[in-house]
Each structure stands twice: as C-alpha cells, then as structure tokens.
Write an enzyme that holds these catalytic residues in place. Structure first.
Site, short mmCIF file in Angstrom:
data_model
loop_
_atom_site.label_atom_id
_atom_site.label_comp_id
_atom_site.label_asym_id
_atom_site.label_seq_id
_atom_site.Cartn_x
_atom_site.Cartn_y
_atom_site.Cartn_z
N ASP A 325 0.88 -1.18 0.08
CA ASP A 325 0.05 0.03 -0.10
C ASP A 325 0.93 1.41 -0.13
O ASP A 325 2.00 1.30 -0.66
CB ASP A 325 -1.07 0.11 1.17
CG ASP A 325 -2.20 0.41 1.01
OD1 ASP A 325 -2.21 1.72 0.83
OD2 ASP A 325 -3.35 -0.06 1.17
N HIS A 378 -3.25 5.73 3.94
CA HIS A 378 -4.25 4.62 3.53
C HIS A 378 -3.55 3.09 4.00
O HIS A 378 -4.35 2.45 4.89
CB HIS A 378 -4.32 4.67 2.17
CG HIS A 378 -5.48 3.59 1.74
ND1 HIS A 378 -4.97 2.32 1.01
CD2 HIS A 378 -6.68 3.67 1.33
CE1 HIS A 378 -5.89 1.79 0.62
NE2 HIS A 378 -7.06 2.47 0.84
N SER A 562 -11.55 -0.92 -0.09
CA SER A 562 -9.99 -1.07 0.36
C SER A 562 -10.20 -1.35 2.15
O SER A 562 -9.45 -1.77 2.30
CB SER A 562 -9.47 0.16 0.35
OG SER A 562 -9.05 0.49 -1.17
#
Length: 860
Positions: A325, A378, A562
């Site tokens: 990520d 994230h 996600s």
C-alpha cells in the site's frame, strides 16, 4: 486542520503521478458542463453562526436562543474568543459559545471533537444544561475529545464553549454501540473529592501554592502532593474562570458547583510551567472497562462474528500479513510490536516523496501530491484492521491480535503506483527474487492489496501464480465504481476479490459487482444508520500531517472496498494460526463451498457478494476442522445488525439482518414493537427459521415536530435482542445541513482548485453545475469553510468527493458530465492518547491542508 480527501485508494494503480496534461493551462473554454447533486444525511447539522461571512447567519450564543438540532446528530461548528482565529465574521467580537437545543435519552453519548492540534491555546469545553438552565455536567479537560453521557430522558441544551483561542469542531450525539468511553476524568460526572487536587511538580521547581488559595494536606517536593482549595462557598468565584460573552453558569446543586471550581483549579495548575501534572483526587472502585475504547464504534466486527471467533483464537505471531500500500506509519502507537521488516519499492523519486528510490524503509512519509500536507496514510488504516494492538486500553481493535504485519510501500505521490513496483512487492512478500536484491527473513502468509485499476500488464498473472505456488494467499479489493467495472489485480486468477457491504449487510453503493467478486466484507458508508453519532465507516489506525513538520497518530472511519479487503486478510490470518498448513487452494474450496461465509443476496454465488459475507467464527471453525480439532460448537445466539436504527428526518424504510452468531439450531419466535403502530416489521428475505433480512417501515403521518424513540424486540429460542429506534419529525422544509458549500474542480496532480460554485441545501440536497470549463482531468470535491481561512475540508468542516470520500476519482471532462452525485458529511477523527508517533518524528514538510477556494474563478 486536516483534509479528508484520500487520493490513494482504488483505481490509482496505473495512474502516473507526474507528467500528463495540466488542465489549468488550457485557456480556451470548450463549453464543457459538469453537474450533479450532493446528498446529506438527515441527521447532519451545521453551526448557524460560523466565522465564514458567506454562510447564512443566526446567532446561537445564548442559552435563551439555542439552535435546535436533531437527535442523533453529527454537527460541524466553530467557536472563538474575541481576537482569536482567522479573519472573519466573529474575529473581533468573538463567538465564545454555541448552544444547541435537543431532546435526549438516558445513556446517550455526547462527544466533542476539537480540530486544532494546539489544544493548550485552543481549548474548548462541553457543557450539558437542563432546559431550565442549570448545568448538570461539563467536560473541561485539555483533550481533543470531550465526552459526556445523558443521565435522564428530557430536553437539554448542549453548549460548546471556547475557553481559550479558536477552533473548528465536530459534535456527535448518538447511541453508543458498546461500552462507554473511559473519558479523561475532567468532567463533573466523574467521581472525585470536591475541593481536593493532586499536584506533581517538575524537578527542582517546587513552589508554594498558597498564593493560589491551596493548602497542603500531604506535601512532598519529591512526589505527588495533595492540596485543598481554601474556599468553596457559594460566594466564591475564585476558581471559576468565566468566559467573556457567555451566560453566567448556574449549577443544579452546590456539589456540582464545587466540583466545577475544582476542575477549574486543576486547569489553572496544568497551565503552570512548574507543574508536571495536576488532577482531581479521583475516587476509584473495582470495575471493568473495555480495553479498546473505540471498539464501540467498530460495528463491523460483531457483524461478521468476530467476538465468537476471538473466543477460539486471537491469531499467532507466526503468521504474517503483507500490506502492499502507501506504506505504514511505523511509529503509530497502536501498531507497536506488530510490524516485521518491510520494504519501499517506489522506484521513481518524484513519486516516492522520501528523497530516494527503493530502499528498506517502508515508513509512510505522506502521499500529498505537492509533498505537503493532506496525506491519506491509507496503508496504516488497512494495517490497523488486519492487526492493530488489541486489549491495550487504547485506540481500536484489530482482527489478528497477535498477527504480524509486513509493510510494503508501492503507492506514493497522489496515491499513485505502477504495476511494476507492485509486482516487486508481491515477489518480496512471497520470498521470491525481486529488485531489492533481498528477501524477507520469513515470507508473508497472506498479501493484502487494497488497490486496483481498470487495466494491468498481462504478465502480472505470472507473479500471482508464483506467489500462490509459494503458499501465499492473496486478497484484493473489487473496486469502488459502483458498477460492473472489472478491477485488477482483484480480477486475476488466484486472487480473492472482496466486495463491500454496509452496516445492514447490503451491497455498499460504491462496491463493484461482476463475475470476479469472490466474497464480501464490511466496507461501510457515509451514513449513520445506527445513530451512534459517527459515520458508519470502518474505524482504524490513521495518521494526520495537517500540521507542517509532524505527523500525529489518530483513528478515523473510512469506507470503501479498500476497507473491506483487510477484514478477509485478517480472518485468513486467524485460520492460518489454527491450521498452519492452510493453502490457497484450500481457501478457494472453503469459499466456493460457503464454509467461511454467510450467503446473502441471491442463493449461491452472485456478482454482488460472491459466495457471501465473510464469517469469522465459521472461518476459524473450518480451520479447526481441517486439522481434525474442531472446537465445541458454540451455543446458538441471535445477533442483529445494526443494534440500533436511525431513521433521522427523511428515511421511511431501513433494513436489519437477523442471524445466528453461534452454532446449533436457532429459531425466531416473535418480534414486537412499542411505537403504537408507527413502526412495522416485514420479512424480506428470511429462511424457515425466521433468520435473514427484515424491513422496518416508519409512518410519520400526523406526528408533531420532535424526536421520537421506540424499541423493537426479537425473541428467539436462545435469547432476546432489543433494537433501539429513533426518528425525527421536522418542520416543513428542513432536513440535513452540511453548511455552506464550496464545490470545486481540482487539478488531480497539484490539488490546485481551478473552478468553484457555491450553494446551500434545499431539503438536504445540494445541486451544483459547472459550465464553460476547459476539457481536461479533474477531481470533484466539496466542503465547508467554517473558520473562513479560505480552505475547505479541514477538521470540523464537512467534506465530500466523487465518487466516495475515501477515494476521489480522476474525471476526464469533455462535453457534458451529468448526475455526478456524491455524499457530503462531517468526518470524525479520534486522536491517539499519545498523538506523536513513536520513535522518530515525521519528515519535515510545509503547507496548508485542505483545498483553497479560488474566489476569482467562482462560477454561479
């Protein structure tokens, strides 16, 4: 202040972060038109007297003229003392207090989230008053969160007061879904001795406190001492620091007044340079408190039977999940001891934003397109769902309490990454040869890919196959387009593609649906169906770099596929802990057979949910069965999601789901309601035992303006579950309000705001229309600017983006683009108790968070 737009998420896999067209350089208008609507939940409200001169104004400073708000509510506002804060409507005179009239129920939770990071100089208070004007509770700490609980049903006024400085804020009133927050103790309702304070002086700085009216009861310069306030009589106001411009405080009884004086004395002591710590003299008793205070907002875990699974296993440190990520904030306090060595595979230095190419440091320096603030962090959010520290009395719970996480960085500037860099990270995680020239000490067992795009190199299938052959299970997001678009790598053979459901186990409106979907997991959305005062997103670990030069550790709700994906990766880690020999092909078989999921939607596999909603208890039981050690089956237990329903002011129908979170046979025996016929319960898709989806209908006809509550009661052969229901009847023409909106078309590479329209809601609906704009690529965002600093989407301000807030989509505009609709709401941020990251401070960066309004390019 913090921007809530997270560029990094899905569909950025193949976008290049540098080069390409610059829409701001096109001068000749093409006549392009962009239009749509922004939807606002009915329980959203906005402070009516913010600092922004553009916004409508109604003074709510006085207790005698409060602003009426719904219940539950998520509200954004701004207060300041005179002379503090940005230039605007309230700078000179001040806006020291906001008053809100609201009908409340016993046990409800009121939470004030303070936006400014400098809490010493921008300190807000939360006060609860009876409708008759007496203060019955107040939270007065120096904390980013002030929490109060409602003692009795009734009409109240909730006040937000500026003690010092100026700040935006979010105010949440809702129904807690779990145990109460422990709070910080600086509240009238806390149990402490009125008139007594404890003080610890800094080394070599002991001074007498007699000048402050404090008498030593047990005083030793080398340790904490106990002091008594000399005066606590009704005439003394010595320790009450009145806020200029606010109503005089009237207390319900003398003890509350004395406790308030004590808290003000503590606050005064805490501000002294020679004092290391000061607090009331708390009264303690034996009690049980939840280990993870934010677990009460993690509705997504009970939905998939996580508590039942944790009774069987909490995972193993021998199991590793690779999170590929944006990297991970290695210093986040809720991830300490949970990380193994990882790697940074971003080759392009302009994209990496850490000064070099690939290296062995997967720490997330931020992914803001201009290298400044407003980063997504994230990967940290994904990692927290997989395995944040649990039972540590702080933050959130992760799925794998003992699972280890391998952080691998592939998404950089603007959240973009290339399939080549991602392939190298997969190779590293699987212990295969890769461009780093190194391999991990122990390969990962599971790979989480909360990323994707519409196309990928044909050879990418080869690395997926190679990783599976090495024994690695690979999980990826299905996509956030809300249509049948196929997203890669989720659609490749051998990858478990994860769709998202909302809080009522329905497909989230953004979740892709197609032949590649294998399974579903909680992804949440931007609503507040359960009425806990926080949007129904997935709450997890996160970072905040809105203050230049540092990163603070926070927790926040995000939503998207996600967020669904790490639920599956985390549950696979629990299965691997029970059955170390678990292989990718065995997992495939378990999914196809429905052994680790609950079948929702159409019978059997369907394009929306694949083979069903992941079930943690069934998954660990399946792992037990594979090793011949199936644990004793749990007793049947009726579970309902959600456990409360918020119809707000506009909904007429909501869904709930009844299931068996245990084992054995469970049958629904009956369902009742006590709304005098206002509510009706209708079976929608249920089995022969009465388990499944029900629709709850509400009839508001001929009902007076107000807030109403009722209870649904479901009785099974095992247990009885009650569901709290709340709704509002508003005056004609009123609905959700997210404040005065600035809707912007933004350059996706620089985040420069290019075009702007402004509006206020009509019946909870904002309509926007851009005309005569140049063809090009844009981001579409909207937000309020309560503090009038010319930046939207900061903390305490509403924000939204197309198609979802957690992943803005690059739009190519040519001709007409209609019906580009999206949600706007106030996001909630939970600051970690130790907000600075562990270890080294974050990379020094500068810049203002948020999007700056471009007034000279305003379009009306």
């Amino acid at each position: 202040m913090k921007i809530y737009l997270y560029i990094a998420l899905l569909s950025t896999l193949l976008l290049q972060a540098c080069g390409g067209g610059d829409s701001s350089s096109q001068s000749a208008p093409s006549g392009a038109t962009v239009s749509g609507q922004m939807l606002v939940p009915g329980n959203t409200a906005a402070d009516s007297d913010v600092n922004n001169r553009d916004a409508p104004f109604r003074n709510n400073n006085s207790f005698s003229s409060p602003q009426t708000v719904p219940n539950p509510v998520l509200l954004g506002g701004y207060v300041n003392i005179a002379g503090a804060g940005p230039d605007g409507r309230s700078l000179l005179a001040g806006d020291p207090v906001d008053s809100y009239a609201v009908d409340l129920s016993a046990g409800q939770e009121i939470v004030l989230f303070i936006s400014e990071t400098d809490i010493n100089n921008n300190d807000l208070e939360l006060v609860l008053l009876r409708s008759s004007g007496e203060v019955i509770d107040a939270s007065t700490g120096r904390s980013h969160e002030e929490v109060l609980y409602v003692p009795h049903d009734g009409s109240y006024v909730v006040q937000v007061q500026a003690f010092t400085g100026a700040s935006g804020y979010s105010l949440s009133i809702g129904y807690p879904q779990g145990a109460r927050s422990a709070g910080h103790g600086m509240a009238l309702s806390a149990d402490f001795v009125p008139g007594e304070v404890t003080v610890q002086f800094k080394e070599q700085q002991y001074q007498s406190l007699q000048s402050l009216g404090l008498k030593a009861l047990a005083d030793n310069p080398q340790r904490r001492g106990l002091f008594q306030l000399d005066e606590l009589n009704s005439q003394s106001q010595k320790y009450i620091q009145n806020i200029p411009g606010t109503d005089p405080l009237v207390f319900a009884d003398d003890k509350l007044r004395q406790k308030y004086q004590t808290l003000m004395a503590v606050k005064q002591l805490q501000q002294r340079d020679d004092v290391a710590s000061a607090s009331p003299n708390f009264i303690l008793s034996a009690q049980a408190v939840p280990d993870d205070p934010l677990y009460r907002y993690q509705w997504h875990y009970p939905m998939i039977s996580m508590p039942q699974a944790w009774d069987l296993t909490q995972g193993s440190a021998e199991v590793i999940v690779a999170v590929i990520d944006t990297g991970v904030l290695l210093g986040h306090p809720d991830l300490q001891g949970k990380l193994v060595d990882g790697y940074d595979f971003i080759r392009n230095r302009n994209v990496a934003l850490d000064g070099d190419g690939i290296d062995n440091n997967p720490d997330d320096p931020g992914d803001s397109p201009d290298g400044g603030t407003g980063s997504s962090f994230h990967g940290t959010h994904v990692a927290g769902t997989v395995g944040a520290l649990s039972n540590n009395g702080s933050g959130t719970a992760g799925i794998g309490w003992n699972t280890m996480i391998m952080p691998l960085r592939v998404l950089g500037k603007g959240g973009n990454g290339t399939d080549y860099d991602i392939e190298q990270a997969i190779r590293f995680a699987a212990g295969l040869a890769n461009d780093s020239g190194t391999r991990p000490a122990r390969r990962a067992d599971i790979i989480n890919l909360s990323l994707g795009g519409p196309a990928i190199a044909s050879s990418f299938q080869n690395v997926i196959t190679a990783a599976r052959n090495a024994g690695v299970m690979i999980v990826a997001a299905a996509g956030n387009n809300g249509d049948s678009t196929v997203t890669y790598p989720g659609a490749l053979d051998g990858v478990i593609s994860v769709a998202a459901v909302d809080i009522v186990r329905q497909r989230a409106n953004y979740s892709n649906y197609n032949y590649s979907v294998d399974i579903a997991a909680p992804g949440g959305n931007n609503q507040d169906v359960n009425g806990d005062g926080v949007i129904d997103g997935v709450v997890s670990t996160l970072g905040d770099d809105s203050q230049a030069g540092s990163i603070r550790a926070i927790f926040a709700p995000l939503f998207g596929t996600s967020m669904a994906t790490p639920h599956v990766a985390g549950i696979l880690s629990l299965m691997k802990a029970i059955y170390p020999g678990l292989s990718p092909s065995e997992v495939d078989s378990l999914i196809r057979n429905g052994d680790i999921s609950s079948d929702i939607g159409q019978n059997g596999r369907d394009d929306e949910f694949g083979y069903g909603l992941i079930d943690a208890y069934d998954a660990v039981q399946a792992a037990n069965a594979l090793v011949g050690g199936r644990a004793p089956e749990a007793s049947p237990e009726l579970s309902i999601a959600p456990r409360s329903l918020n119809f707000s002011s506009s909904h007429t129908a909501l869904s709930i789901n009844l299931g068996n979170s245990g084992g054995g046979s469970l049958q629904l025996l009956g369902a009742t309601e006590n709304s005098n016929g206002r509510l009706s319960i209708t079976a929608n898709a249920v089995d022969s035992n009465g388990l499944g989806t029900y629709t709850v209908m509400l009839n508001r006809s001929n009902q007076a303006t107000g807030t109403y509550r009722a209870t649904l009661r479901f009785v099974s052969n095992a247990n009885t579950v009650e569901v709290a229901v709340v709704w509002q009847v508003l005056q004609s023409g009123s609905s959700g309000d997210a404040g005065y909106q600035y809707t912007l078309l933004v350059d996706p590479d620089t985040l420069e705001s290019l075009y702007e329209v402004r509006n206020t809601p009509v019946n909870g609906l904002y309509t926007y229309r851009f005309v005569d704009i140049p063809d090009g690529d844009y981001l579409l965002v909207s937000g309020s600017d309560n503090d009038n600093d010319t930046y939207i989407c900061e903390e305490g301000e509403s924000c939204g983006a197309f198609p979802v807030l957690s992943r803005a989509q690059r739009l190519t505009i040519a001709g007409q683009r209609q019906n580009l609709n999206f949600d706007i709401n106030f996001n909630t941020r939970f600051v970690a108790p130790t907000s600075q990251l562990a270890g080294q401070p974050g990379e020094q960066r500068s810049g203002q968070a948020g999007f700056q309004r471009k007034v000279h390019k305003q379009l009306r």
